[in-house]
Design a protein around this motif. Structure first.
Motif, PDB file in Angstrom:
ATOM      1  N   THR A   1       0.836  -1.210   0.000  1.00  0.00           N
ATOM      2  CA  THR A   1       0.000   0.000   0.000  1.00  0.00           C
ATOM      3  C   THR A   1       0.870   1.258   0.000  1.00  0.00           C
ATOM      4  N   GLU A   2       1.945   1.246   0.784  1.00  0.00           N
ATOM      5  CA  GLU A   2       2.850   2.396   0.830  1.00  0.00           C
ATOM      6  C   GLU A   2       3.573   2.573  -0.506  1.00  0.00           C
ATOM      7  N   ARG A   3       3.938   1.471  -1.142  1.00  0.00           N
ATOM      8  CA  ARG A   3       4.591   1.562  -2.464  1.00  0.00           C
ATOM      9  C   ARG A   3       3.642   2.169  -3.492  1.00  0.00           C
ATOM     10  N   GLU A   4       2.394   1.694  -3.470  1.00  0.00           N
ATOM     11  CA  GLU A   4       1.418   2.232  -4.419  1.00  0.00           C
ATOM     12  C   GLU A   4       1.225   3.722  -4.188  1.00  0.00           C
ATOM     13  N   LYS A   5       1.117   4.129  -2.933  1.00  0.00           N
ATOM     14  CA  LYS A   5       0.974   5.552  -2.612  1.00  0.00           C
ATOM     15  C   LYS A   5       2.190   6.335  -3.101  1.00  0.00           C
ATOM     16  N   ARG A   6       3.381   5.771  -2.913  1.00  0.00           N
ATOM     17  CA  ARG A   6       4.611   6.433  -3.366  1.00  0.00           C
ATOM     18  C   ARG A   6       4.607   6.630  -4.879  1.00  0.00           C
ATOM     19  N   VAL A   7       4.204   5.591  -5.599  1.00  0.00           N
ATOM     20  CA  VAL A   7       4.161   5.693  -7.064  1.00  0.00           C
ATOM     21  C   VAL A   7       3.189   6.784  -7.492  1.00  0.00           C
ATOM     22  N   TRP A   8       2.001   6.806  -6.891  1.00  0.00           N
ATOM     23  CA  TRP A   8       1.023   7.831  -7.268  1.00  0.00           C
ATOM     24  C   TRP A   8       1.502   9.228  -6.889  1.00  0.00           C
ATOM     25  N   ASN A   9       2.226   9.347  -5.784  1.00  0.00           N
ATOM     26  CA  ASN A   9       2.809  10.641  -5.434  1.00  0.00           C
ATOM     27  C   ASN A   9       3.829  11.073  -6.493  1.00  0.00           C
ATOM     28  N   LEU A  10       4.638  10.121  -6.964  1.00  0.00           N
ATOM     29  CA  LEU A  10       5.609  10.434  -8.014  1.00  0.00           C
ATOM     30  C   LEU A  10       4.912  10.812  -9.319  1.00  0.00           C
ATOM     31  N   VAL A  11       3.831  10.108  -9.646  1.00  0.00           N
ATOM     32  CA  VAL A  11       3.064  10.440 -10.856  1.00  0.00           C
ATOM     33  C   VAL A  11       2.497  11.849 -10.731  1.00  0.00           C
ATOM     34  N   ASN A  12       1.901  12.156  -9.591  1.00  0.00           N
ATOM     35  CA  ASN A  12       1.335  13.497  -9.389  1.00  0.00           C
ATOM     36  C   ASN A  12       2.414  14.569  -9.440  1.00  0.00           C
ATOM     37  N   GLN A  13       3.575  14.260  -8.888  1.00  0.00           N
ATOM     38  CA  GLN A  13       4.690  15.197  -8.942  1.00  0.00           C
ATOM     39  C   GLN A  13       5.111  15.432 -10.400  1.00  0.00           C
ATOM     40  N   ALA A  14       5.144  14.373 -11.185  1.00  0.00           N
ATOM     41  CA  ALA A  14       5.493  14.509 -12.605  1.00  0.00           C
ATOM     42  C   ALA A  14       4.478  15.386 -13.325  1.00  0.00           C
ATOM     43  N   HIS A  15       3.189  15.196 -13.010  1.00  0.00           N
ATOM     44  CA  HIS A  15       2.157  16.038 -13.617  1.00  0.00           C
ATOM     45  C   HIS A  15       2.353  17.501 -13.240  1.00  0.00           C
ATOM     46  N   ASP A  16       2.671  17.755 -11.978  1.00  0.00           N
ATOM     47  CA  ASP A  16       2.901  19.133 -11.534  1.00  0.00           C
ATOM     48  C   ASP A  16       4.065  19.758 -12.286  1.00  0.00           C
ATOM     49  N   ILE A  17       5.134  18.987 -12.493  1.00  0.00           N
ATOM     50  CA  ILE A  17       6.302  19.495 -13.216  1.00  0.00           C
ATOM     51  C   ILE A  17       5.938  19.819 -14.659  1.00  0.00           C
ATOM     52  N   VAL A  18       5.187  18.921 -15.302  1.00  0.00           N
ATOM     53  CA  VAL A  18       4.758  19.157 -16.691  1.00  0.00           C
ATOM     54  C   VAL A  18       3.870  20.388 -16.762  1.00  0.00           C
ATOM     55  N   ASP A  19       2.889  20.470 -15.862  1.00  0.00           N
ATOM     56  CA  ASP A  19       1.979  21.620 -15.865  1.00  0.00           C
ATOM     57  C   ASP A  19       2.726  22.932 -15.670  1.00  0.00           C
ATOM     58  N   GLU A  20       3.681  22.937 -14.748  1.00  0.00           N
ATOM     59  CA  GLU A  20       4.470  24.149 -14.512  1.00  0.00           C
ATOM     60  C   GLU A  20       5.300  24.511 -15.744  1.00  0.00           C
ATOM     61  N   ALA A  21       5.891  23.508 -16.375  1.00  0.00           N
ATOM     62  CA  ALA A  21       6.695  23.756 -17.572  1.00  0.00           C
ATOM     63  C   ALA A  21       5.832  24.335 -18.686  1.00  0.00           C
ATOM     64  N   ILE A  22       4.625  23.815 -18.828  1.00  0.00           N
ATOM     65  CA  ILE A  22       3.731  24.302 -19.880  1.00  0.00           C
ATOM     66  C   ILE A  22       3.357  25.757 -19.632  1.00  0.00           C
ATOM     67  N   VAL A  23       2.963  26.063 -18.407  1.00  0.00           N
ATOM     68  CA  VAL A  23       2.569  27.429 -18.071  1.00  0.00           C
ATOM     69  C   VAL A  23       3.748  28.375 -18.227  1.00  0.00           C
ATOM     70  N   THR A  24       4.917  27.947 -17.797  1.00  0.00           N
ATOM     71  CA  THR A  24       6.103  28.795 -17.829  1.00  0.00           C
ATOM     72  C   THR A  24       6.576  29.082 -19.250  1.00  0.00           C
ATOM     73  N   HIS A  25       6.470  28.085 -20.150  1.00  0.00           N
ATOM     74  CA  HIS A  25       7.096  28.219 -21.461  1.00  0.00           C
ATOM     75  C   HIS A  25       6.146  28.469 -22.623  1.00  0.00           C
ATOM     76  N   LEU A  26       4.848  28.472 -22.392  1.00  0.00           N
ATOM     77  CA  LEU A  26       3.929  28.715 -23.507  1.00  0.00           C
ATOM     78  C   LEU A  26       4.007  30.149 -23.999  1.00  0.00           C
ATOM     79  N   ASP A  27       4.243  31.090 -23.106  1.00  0.00           N
ATOM     80  CA  ASP A  27       4.444  32.489 -23.486  1.00  0.00           C
ATOM     81  C   ASP A  27       3.331  32.992 -24.407  1.00  0.00           C
TER      82      ASP A  27
END
Length: 137
Positions: free
Chosen positions: A24-50
């Motif tokens: 259960t902790e591993r699954e939670k960790r993976v989903w946290n990493l996935v959500n973190q990846a989404h946040d990074i992508v979203d931030e990159a898109i907002v920052t660089h779309l100009d």
């Protein structure tokens, strides 16, 4: 935990710590990493779309294990609009076919590009490429 995007403060979880987690902790960790990846992508898109509009989200898909997992995640989360595959002309045809078949089964358009001059021909003509020739690859 440090900032994973900053190599000066990023921390790596030791394998022993991950192995000690419950399923259960591993699954939670993976989903946290996935959500973190989404946040990074979203931030990159907002920052660089100009002021431009995002028209596609393309996942680079080599057909290897890592990119296949990424393709699954991006498809599952509804993020990917296209796959892109670099056909180097020296890879394994079965891998290229796997990428094509996967894209077709998932109904995701595939952008497959090949170099104008096959890698083998470049090596025969010029020897193995150094940094000055990487753009050709």
């Amino acid at each position: 935990m440090g900032d994973p995007c900053n190599p000066d403060t990023a921390t790596v979880t030791p394998a022993e710590d991950i192995l000690a987690l419950t399923p259960t902790e591993r699954e939670k960790r993976v989903w946290n990493l996935v959500n973190q990846a989404h946040d990074i992508v979203d931030e990159a898109i907002v920052t660089h779309l100009d002021g431009h509009h995002l028209v596609a989200r393309v996942v680079l898909f080599s057909g290897g294990s890592d990119s296949t997992v990424l393709a699954h995640l991006m498809r599952y989360c509804g993020i990917v609009t296209h796959f892109a595959h670099a056909n180097t002309t020296i890879g394994v045809e079965a891998t290229r076919q796997f990428v094509r078949d996967t894209a077709a089964i998932w109904s995701i358009p595939l952008i497959e590009k090949c170099p104008e001059v096959p890698y083998r021909d470049l090596v025969i003509a010029n020897g193995f490429p150094g940094p000055g020739h990487h753009y050709k690859m």
